[in-house]
Design a protein around this motif. Structure first.
Motif, short mmCIF file in Angstrom:
data_model
loop_
_atom_site.label_atom_id
_atom_site.label_comp_id
_atom_site.label_asym_id
_atom_site.label_seq_id
_atom_site.Cartn_x
_atom_site.Cartn_y
_atom_site.Cartn_z
N LEU B 331 0.81 -1.21 0.00
CA LEU B 331 0.00 0.00 0.00
C LEU B 331 0.85 1.26 0.00
O LEU B 331 0.32 2.35 -0.13
CB LEU B 331 -0.90 0.02 1.23
CG LEU B 331 -1.93 -1.10 1.29
CD1 LEU B 331 -2.64 -1.08 2.62
CD2 LEU B 331 -2.92 -0.95 0.18
N GLY B 332 2.13 1.13 0.18
CA GLY B 332 2.98 2.30 0.24
C GLY B 332 4.00 2.16 1.34
O GLY B 332 4.28 1.05 1.81
N GLU B 333 4.53 3.28 1.76
CA GLU B 333 5.59 3.22 2.76
C GLU B 333 5.02 2.85 4.12
O GLU B 333 4.13 3.51 4.64
CB GLU B 333 6.27 4.58 2.87
CG GLU B 333 7.39 4.60 3.87
CD GLU B 333 7.69 5.99 4.38
OE1 GLU B 333 6.80 6.85 4.30
OE2 GLU B 333 8.79 6.21 4.88
N MET B 334 5.54 1.78 4.67
CA MET B 334 5.15 1.44 6.03
C MET B 334 6.40 1.43 6.88
O MET B 334 7.42 0.87 6.49
CB MET B 334 4.51 0.07 6.07
CG MET B 334 4.12 -0.31 7.47
SD MET B 334 3.15 -1.78 7.47
CE MET B 334 2.16 -1.50 8.91
N GLY B 335 6.29 2.06 8.05
CA GLY B 335 7.48 2.14 8.88
C GLY B 335 7.14 1.97 10.35
O GLY B 335 6.02 2.20 10.78
N PHE B 336 8.14 1.53 11.09
CA PHE B 336 7.99 1.41 12.53
C PHE B 336 9.08 2.22 13.20
O PHE B 336 10.26 2.06 12.87
CB PHE B 336 8.08 -0.05 12.97
CG PHE B 336 6.87 -0.84 12.63
CD1 PHE B 336 5.84 -1.00 13.55
CD2 PHE B 336 6.72 -1.42 11.38
CE1 PHE B 336 4.71 -1.72 13.24
CE2 PHE B 336 5.60 -2.13 11.05
CZ PHE B 336 4.59 -2.28 11.98
N TYR B 337 8.67 3.11 14.08
CA TYR B 337 9.64 3.85 14.88
C TYR B 337 9.60 3.24 16.27
O TYR B 337 8.66 3.45 17.03
CB TYR B 337 9.27 5.32 14.91
CG TYR B 337 10.36 6.19 15.50
CD1 TYR B 337 11.33 6.74 14.68
CD2 TYR B 337 10.44 6.41 16.86
CE1 TYR B 337 12.35 7.51 15.21
CE2 TYR B 337 11.45 7.18 17.40
CZ TYR B 337 12.40 7.73 16.57
OH TYR B 337 13.42 8.49 17.09
N ILE B 338 10.61 2.47 16.59
CA ILE B 338 10.60 1.74 17.85
C ILE B 338 11.52 2.42 18.83
O ILE B 338 12.68 2.71 18.52
CB ILE B 338 11.04 0.29 17.65
CG1 ILE B 338 10.05 -0.43 16.73
CG2 ILE B 338 11.13 -0.43 18.98
CD1 ILE B 338 10.39 -1.86 16.51
N VAL B 339 10.98 2.70 19.99
CA VAL B 339 11.79 3.21 21.08
C VAL B 339 11.90 2.10 22.11
O VAL B 339 10.89 1.63 22.61
CB VAL B 339 11.15 4.46 21.72
CG1 VAL B 339 12.02 4.97 22.84
CG2 VAL B 339 10.94 5.52 20.67
N SER B 340 13.11 1.67 22.37
CA SER B 340 13.28 0.61 23.35
C SER B 340 14.04 1.16 24.55
O SER B 340 14.89 2.04 24.42
CB SER B 340 14.06 -0.54 22.73
OG SER B 340 14.34 -1.51 23.71
N GLN B 341 13.67 0.66 25.71
CA GLN B 341 14.44 1.02 26.90
C GLN B 341 15.05 -0.22 27.52
O GLN B 341 15.26 -0.29 28.71
CB GLN B 341 13.56 1.78 27.89
CG GLN B 341 13.15 3.13 27.32
CD GLN B 341 12.72 4.11 28.37
OE1 GLN B 341 12.27 3.72 29.44
NE2 GLN B 341 12.85 5.39 28.08
N GLY B 342 15.28 -1.19 26.69
CA GLY B 342 15.97 -2.39 27.16
C GLY B 342 15.04 -3.44 27.74
O GLY B 342 15.51 -4.42 28.30
N GLY B 343 13.74 -3.26 27.58
CA GLY B 343 12.82 -4.20 28.18
C GLY B 343 12.43 -5.31 27.20
O GLY B 343 13.01 -5.47 26.14
N LEU B 344 11.41 -6.05 27.65
CA LEU B 344 10.92 -7.15 26.82
C LEU B 344 10.08 -6.66 25.66
O LEU B 344 9.94 -7.34 24.67
CB LEU B 344 10.06 -8.08 27.67
CG LEU B 344 10.78 -8.95 28.67
CD1 LEU B 344 9.78 -9.69 29.51
CD2 LEU B 344 11.68 -9.92 27.96
N GLY B 345 9.47 -5.50 25.86
CA GLY B 345 8.61 -4.98 24.82
C GLY B 345 9.01 -3.57 24.48
O GLY B 345 9.81 -2.96 25.19
#
Lengths: 274, 390, 339
Positions: B331-345
């Motif tokens: 469908l077009g550009e799909m992106g994920f901006y993930i911020v992690s702090q070292g956890g499981l999720g």
């Protein structure tokens, strides 16, 4: 699936080709990105608070009063013609910090370490370079790349379809009255994203043509993506993670061990929890 | 760029004028037509409120959120492996393609990389998801414009692709096949030959539709010059994928973005069209499906042997940091901006879905069009409701 | 008409019952053969298979289902008009069958102005459609009805003009007379074969088909009922047996117009070599066969093409069909005078 015999020669036992590919790439890309940051810095002056270039990506933190100017400079000077997204982050540690997460972390990790062979890649060598290391805000909680002084941050991702470089802009917003100038007049697409961010985080966008609810019903109260907004589904039902941690099947694990050239397979003392 | 603001200002003046007009006698009163949330043209629960003067749209407002599931909040209380189950449901017609950018983003933070065979298979299913998704569009668009039969052809031939996806992943619509550092399973025996046959069939389907739909004079008349998105406007609104390539922007993340997936090893072409209208969008997608079948063929031939899983810890904890990965989804550009702090999720996971931006251009685009053109434009922009509402 | 003499009222009663029986039969036949089976097979699927052998009884089952359904009337609807609209549409279909001859003596009423009458009554349905759209108190219905009115009036013209060529050639407006006119003539020197008007009026035939397609509001002229857009247009608010009336009206009219086209251009009930009583017996079979051939063309187009936009549809009628029909009349007239 058996590979055709002719392809076997292509088999590369090493998992590393990417590293050698990336290394020569890294340098030129970074100069290009550094140039972006430099030009933005010359446009914005001291309104540019921090910038980080890491893993082929750029983060720039600007003063909130320079938000609109920064977006405009990105468009006009850096040639960022493509609007990717605008969103926010709430850096406050969750009010109900999912205590079960912490529990599982400890229990699961310990339990597994006891029965599984040590896995070198899990070790903290993955810690990022100092430049990208999370900053610690005054209040004691960690904020992300390029740092941050307050609880809220507004986040803008822009991209150039000509040079294929992207940039992430950040600005710290006030804890009590988070607001920033709307950039809907710079990028048309920001209209909806600002509406979403407004209803999800409660950020005000000054000058936005119609700041109305987008997803939520108009009588909705509260800002769901703030960390202090309780997720009712989790309040009434315990976190399912403790039973859902998926273990690697043992057959596969043995293969992995063999592939890694390690010693004999792991001791088969424990059954994977279902 | 100035065109945006000028046109917006003009539109604003227009709406003001149209509101004022109601008070003036001897003027026709505007009619508000409500399309949706239950309407066949919105294939889902989108709502378009159009203010009409006769059959001409004076002003249009797009209301979404009838299916908002709050995935960004839900990801914060899940572990990384659990999140893939959720994001399968974002664009439900090409679920596998949703998993990839998320997994890549997490892998980028963990600084691991899946083995080459896994990357090949990922790319393979990515393209097959594209065929399954866009293949349906090719028939669906014709259905919206009034031709019933191509839709059935699309459903018929998409089924073969779904069968192949199901055979390998176990999931027909929601494979949940990606794992951090690799894949769930390897390909089953005999799968490659079958898939080659299916790709041949899909190419025949493309030829068929090229004659039946794209070559049909009525279809062309209905779509040419309807819903023109100028490249500058499209980019400012974040319109992506085939929609922006149909406006003459030669930009495809598969080619233009450094990615561990193997598009760079393949011989293929990015299709663009200079017109920017509904017909161009249809045409570009048609070519893309055909191109994808060639890509799948190449990958099937060049599939390397080896492991499909890199070594990852049993309990996956992602090191602190932020990562943005975007891919060229159907469908077009799909992106994920993930911020992690070292956890499981993930601490925060911003899901940038293609349809949301693609549809955000609608209020601008629908002004001055006619009611039948609303349908053509909605169909040609091609959105999936789950991809708008997340 | 029939050899037996009977009182006028009894004759009328029989005629009425026959026509009333013919409409649903024709609608069912077309619905089953084309809508269910032909379309399904064209779309590589089977269609209904369970009700009766090969799903023959599916439409009967659907009809029973419609009768059992609740008869809904929208709260804001104009109730009398709402209820009358489907009847009016059905009456128009009903009247069409009056003049179609199925054999030398097998016709309800052979009017001198038969084709004129048929075209006149077929436009009554416009009123029914407008009433339905207006009375439904629904914007989609209103838009659909207005579109339908514009379209039906625009395509009435090419329909009539296409027929004029046939009338000029036959020298009569009576449908029975037109059939007889096609029984004489020669094809490439072979006498006794008759000369169906499609040979000389091929332009008129296709004009008639296109225009009747539009009169039936079928794709590519189904803007008034566009499912993906106006959600069935003027029929949106109808349910139960009222919807069934619209359905029967649509398919009954399709059958009637096909039968008229068969009569005008394909020789109607006549096939060479069959005369007298045999023609009376075989006539209906021949007519229905020819009708199905014409209907096949109509439905084939329906399942293949996308729909025109409203302005394109009007432009098509006024800019192309009507001039073409006028030219056809002129050429026919000149040739008629010349030969």
């Amino acid at each position: 699936m058996e590979p055709p015999p002719s392809e076997v020669s292509r088999l590369s036992s090493a998992d590393t080709p990417t590293a050698e590919v990336e290394a020569p790439d890294e340098a030129p890309v970074d100069t290009a990105r550094q140039a972006l940051v430099d030009r933005l810095a010359s446009e914005l002056g001291d309104a540019l608070l921090a910038s980080v270039i890491d893993k082929g990506d750029v983060w720039v933190r600007v003063r909130p009063d320079a938000w609109h100017a920064a977006a405009r400079a990105c468009r006009d000077t850096l040639g960022m013609d493509y609007f990717c997204f605008l969103s926010g982050i709430d850096w406050m540690p969750s009010a109900a910090p999912n205590p079960e997460v912490a529990d599982v972390e400890v229990e699961g990790a310990e339990g597994d370490d006891a029965e599984a062979p040590p896995e070198p890649e899990a070790e903290p060598e993955a810690a990022p370079e100092p430049a990208a290391a999370p900053a610690v805000a005054a209040d004691g909680w960690t904020t992300g790349v390029a740092g941050g002084d307050t609880r809220f941050q507004v986040l803008l991702r822009l991209y150039s379809t000509a040079t294929h470089l992207g940039i992430t802009l950040k600005a710290d917003l006030d804890d009590d009255d988070p607001r920033v100038t709307s950039i809907a007049d710079v990028y048309g697409g920001a209209d909806w994203h600002e509406r979403e961010t407004w209803e999800m985080f409660g950020f005000g966008f000054e000058g936005h043509p119609n700041l109305l609810h987008l997803y939520l019903p108009s009588e909705f109260e509260g800002f769901p993506l703030r960390k202090d907004f309780p997720l009712l589904a989790r309040e009434v039902k315990p976190w399912p993670g403790i039973v859902d941690v998926e273990l690697i099947p043992e057959s596969l694990e043995a293969k992995l061990e063999a592939a890694a050239g390690g010693g004999p397979a792991a001791p088969e003392s424990s059954e994977p929890a279902e | 760029m100035t065109a945006v603001t000028d046109r917006q200002r003009l539109a604003y003046v227009n709406t003001q004028a149209s509101e004022a007009r109601v008070n003036v006698e001897l003027q026709t009163e505007d009619m508000t037509l409500n399309l949706g949330p239950q309407h066949p043209a919105t294939h889902g629960t989108l709502r378009v409120v159009a203010k009409l003067d006769g059959e001409q749209v004076v002003d249009a407002d797009v209301v979404c959120g009838y299916m908002h599931r709050g995935y960004e909040k839900l990801t914060e209380v899940r572990t990384y492996p659990q999140v893939t189950t959720l994001i399968n449901r974002i664009d439900w017609l090409s679920s596998f393609a949703n998993e990839v950018p998320f997994i890549l983003a997490a892998e980028k933070l963990m600084e691991i990389e899946a083995p080459p065979r896994a990357q090949y298979i990922r790319t393979l299913f990515f393209e097959m998801a594209r065929i399954a998704n866009i293949g349906l569009f090719l028939g669906e668009m014709a259905l919206q414009v009034g031709a019933l039969t191509p839709a059935f052809y699309a459903f018929r031939d998409r089924e073969f692709v779904l069968n192949q996806i199901e055979a390998a992943t176990g999931g027909r619509f929601h494979p949940n096949y990606d794992r951090l550092g690799g894949l769930k399973d390897d390909l089953p025996k005999g799968w490659i030959a079958e898939t080659q046959a299916v790709m041949k069939r899909i190419r025949e389907f493309c030829d068929e539709l090229e004659g039946l739909v794209a070559g049909n004079i009525i279809f062309e008349r209905r779509c040419r010059g309807v819903g023109v998105i100028p490249a500058e406007i499209g980019k400012a609104f974040g319109v992506s994928g085939a929609n922006i390539r149909a406006s003459g922007v030669d930009w495809d993340l598969r080619r233009d973005e450094a990615s561990p997936l193997v598009w760079k090893d393949l011989d293929w072409k990015v299709w663009t069209h200079p017109d920017g209208d509904s017909f161009a969008r249809y045409w570009v997608r048609l070519q893309e499906v055909r191109e994808s079948t060639f890509m799948v063929d190449q990958m099937l031939e060049g599939l390397p042997a080896g492991s499909i899983q890199a070594k990852v810890p049993r309990i996956i904890k992602v090191p602190a940091g932020e990562a943005w990965v975007h891919t060229e989804n159907p469908l077009g550009e799909m992106g994920f901006y993930i911020v992690s702090q070292g956890g499981l999720g993930p601490f925060r996971c911003k899901i940038r879905s293609a349809s949301f931006n693609n549809v955000s251009v609608l209020p601008w685009l629908l002004k001055g069009t006619y009611v039948p053109d609303i349908i053509t434009i909605l169909a040609s922009l091609y959105f999936i409701l789950g991809d708008i509402d997340r | 008409m029939l050899a037996v003499s009977m009182p006028y009222w009894f004759e009328t009663l029989i005629k009425t019952v026959v026509v009333l029986g013919v409409i649903p039969t024709m609608a069912l036949m077309l619905g089953y053969v084309f809508l269910m089976k032909m379309m399904s097979h064209m779309q590589s699927r089977l269609g209904p298979m369970d009700a009766g052998p090969h799903g023959v009884l599916q439409l009967v089952a659907d009809g029973v289902k419609f009768l059992q359904k609740e008869d809904l009337t929208p709260a804001n609807a104009d109730k009398w008009v709402f209820a009358a609209a489907p009847l009016l549409v059905l009456i128009s279909t009903f009247l069409l069958y009056v003049v179609v001859p199925a054999g030398p003596r097998l016709v309800v009423q052979d009017l001198d102005v038969g084709i004129f009458f048929a075209l006149a009554v077929s436009s009554i349905s416009v009123i029914g459609v407008l009433m339905a759209g207006w009375a439904s108190a629904n914007k989609y219905s209103l838009l659909g009805a207005l579109r339908a009115a514009g379209q039906l009036i625009a395509y009435e013209l090419p329909l009539v003009l296409a027929v004029i060529g046939v009338v000029i050639q036959a020298g009569t407006m009576s449908l029975q007379g037109i059939v007889r006119a096609q029984q004489h003539g020669a094809i490439f020197g072979f006498g006794n074969l008759g000369e169906p008007f499609i040979l000389t009026q091929v332009v008129g035939f296709f004009l008639f088909l296109i225009a009747s397609q539009a009169e039936l509001t079928q794709t590519p002229f189904d803007m008034p009922v566009a499912e993906s857009e106006l959600v069935a247009g003027y029929m949106t608010e109808y349910s139960g047996f009222r919807f069934l009336f619209f359905f029967m009206g649509e398919f009954g009219t399709a059958a009637a117009l096909s039968a008229i086209a068969a009569t005008l251009y394909l020789g109607g009930w006549y096939i060479p070599g069959v005369h007298g009583l045999a023609a009376d017996v075989l006539g209906p079979v021949v007519l229905i066969t020819k009708m199905m051939l014409v209907a096949f063309l109509i439905f084939w187009v329906r399942f293949t093409y996308p729909r025109f936009r409203e302005d394109q549809l009007q432009a098509f009628a006024w800019k192309y069909l009507i001039p073409l029909a006028l030219a056809n009349i002129m050429v026919t007239g000149i040739l008629k005078v010349a030969f």
